[in-house]
Design an enzyme around this catalytic site. Structure first.
Site: not given
Ligand code: SF4
Ligand code: SF4
Length: 392
Positions: A134, A192, A199, A242, A245, A249
């Site tokens: 990272d 999806c 978000c 966060c 997202c 999933c």
């Molecule tokens: Fe769906 Fe996961 Fe792809 Fe986002 S990353 S579109 S939640 S499958």
């Molecule tokens: Fe959006 Fe994912 Fe960033 Fe959260 S971590 S603000 S859901 S992109």
């Protein structure tokens, strides 16, 4: 006896890496995409991503290790945190899953070091190498996809069909020839759009780009100054990172293991901090609490800024005394300014009184501007309430 490449991947698994793949040292396929992302300003204040040196090194792994002949890409899993609702009267914040445990950098670095040692022993000679988790100037998701570890989802995480995305990526650039794995060429996001829809700051764009300058992870960790006012309400209760997202999933819901690698165990007492207590942390207490933990990266001022925002977003009157005290007494103007905003968001006579008291004492112009803005919002909402109550 299995071939060297297979023996290395087996050793990687023994060391705790849940995925291991090998790719060639060719330039990353997404390099143009990265340049475009920078040109659109989506990196925010993360200037270290945009410097000439950073761009040059990311363009080709041989710019980092001229002898590079193979790249070993690895995944190191962390716990998928389970968040509980805050008990009434004690508002709690949220910290991203990866930061519930100890700082992963040291833990993963020691495993990478051990893996390099294994490779050199197997080969019987020193092998030129560079390893990162990272922190390196490499487009690691690009290499991970090319090494067969998974695809880059619409949420821009690397997703493995059997493991989801709750893992850190790491890579070792090696000056020895290994057998590359087939690239992961299929995309399993399909139609999806759950991550895009969920978000809170709308920063996942439909073209698989992330406007990092709006992402809560950036706003609570990387951004050093004030959080842009229009985004504060959308941050909710997140105080460091966060997970939304990833949480929504389906590949995580169905396949992510609950537990990550031992050594990175999550500690629930860190994951959902009591916000009122957190706002009272002085420099010494902050350093003691977060020594060796990822939250230290935000520094006290950044963390307490996020804590103040989260308290405002709870809209809890229980938070008013703590916010009023921070507004009057915190040594950091950044924290005082966000405490003022939070009081304006909670509203009510005690919050208005705290703002009024602070307005008489505050000397910092930026904090004063926050106090004035909070008071204007309260007056505006008071007038609106009055109008509503005047309706027949
Ligand atoms: Fe769906 Fe996961 Fe792809 Fe986002 S990353 S579109 S939640 S499958
Ligand atoms: Fe959006 Fe994912 Fe960033 Fe959260 S971590 S603000 S859901 S992109």
């Amino acid at each position: 006896m299995p071939a060297l490449s297979e023996r290395i991947k087996s050793e990687a698994k023994r060391l705790g890496f849940s995925l291991a793949g090998i790719t060639t040292p060719d330039p990353p396929e997404h390099f143009g995409f990265y340049l475009d992302w920078l040109a659109r300003g989506f990196h925010g204040e993360m200037g270290y991503l945009a410097s000439e040196a950073a761009r040059t090194r990311r363009s080709d792994p041989r710019r980092i290790l001229p002898d590079c002949e193979s790249i070993l890409v690895l995944a190191f899993p962390y716990d998928a945190a389970i968040f509980e609702n805050s008990p009434p009267g004690t508002p709690r914040g949220k910290i991203a899953s990866y930061a519930w445990g100890l700082d992963y950098h040291e833990i993963i670095r020691s495993r990478l070091e051990a893996l390099v040692g294994f490779i050199e022993t197997e080969i019987g000679a020193p092998v030129p190498n560079r390893y990162y988790t990272d922190t390196g100037p490499v487009l690691e998701r690009d290499f991970a996809q090319r090494a067969g570890l998974g695809w880059i989802g619409k949420n821009t995480c690397l997703i493995n069909p059997g493991q989801g995305s709750y893992f850190f990526l790491a890579e070792i650039l090696l000056g020895c020839k290994l057998v590359p794995d087939p690239a992961f060429r299929t995309d399993h996001c399909g139609t999806c759009t759950r991550c895009i829809d969920a978000c809170p700051t709308d920063c996942i764009l439909p073209d698989r780009t992330l406007d990092a300058a709006r992402c809560i992870s950036y706003l609570t960790i990387e951004l050093k100054g004030p959080v842009p006012e229009p985004l504060r309400a959308q941050i909710g209760e997140w105080v460091f990172g966060c997970d939304i997202c990833q949480q929504v999933c389906p590949w995580n819901i169905r396949f992510a293991p609950e537990r990550g690698e031992p050594g990175l165990e999550s500690d629930p007492s860190f994951g959902q901090p009591a916000l009122i207590d957190a706002l009272a942390l002085d420099a010494g207490a902050f350093n003691r609490k977060f020594k060796g933990r990822p939250v230290k990266r935000a520094k006290r001022r950044g963390y307490l800024r996020s804590v103040a925002i989260a308290l405002g977003n709870t809209r809890s009157p229980d938070a008013v005394p703590a916010l009023g005290k921070a507004l009057l007494e915190d040594p950091e103007p950044l924290v005082r300014g966000h405490a003022a905003w939070a009081l304006g968001r909670i509203g009510g006579p005690p919050a208005a009184a705290a703002l009024k008291t602070a307005a008489r004492n505050e000397m910092d112009p930026a904090v004063m501007a926050e106090i004035n803005a909070a008071q204007s919002r309260l007056e505006g909402s008071g007038a609106q309430d009055q109008r509503s109550s005047d309706q027949p």
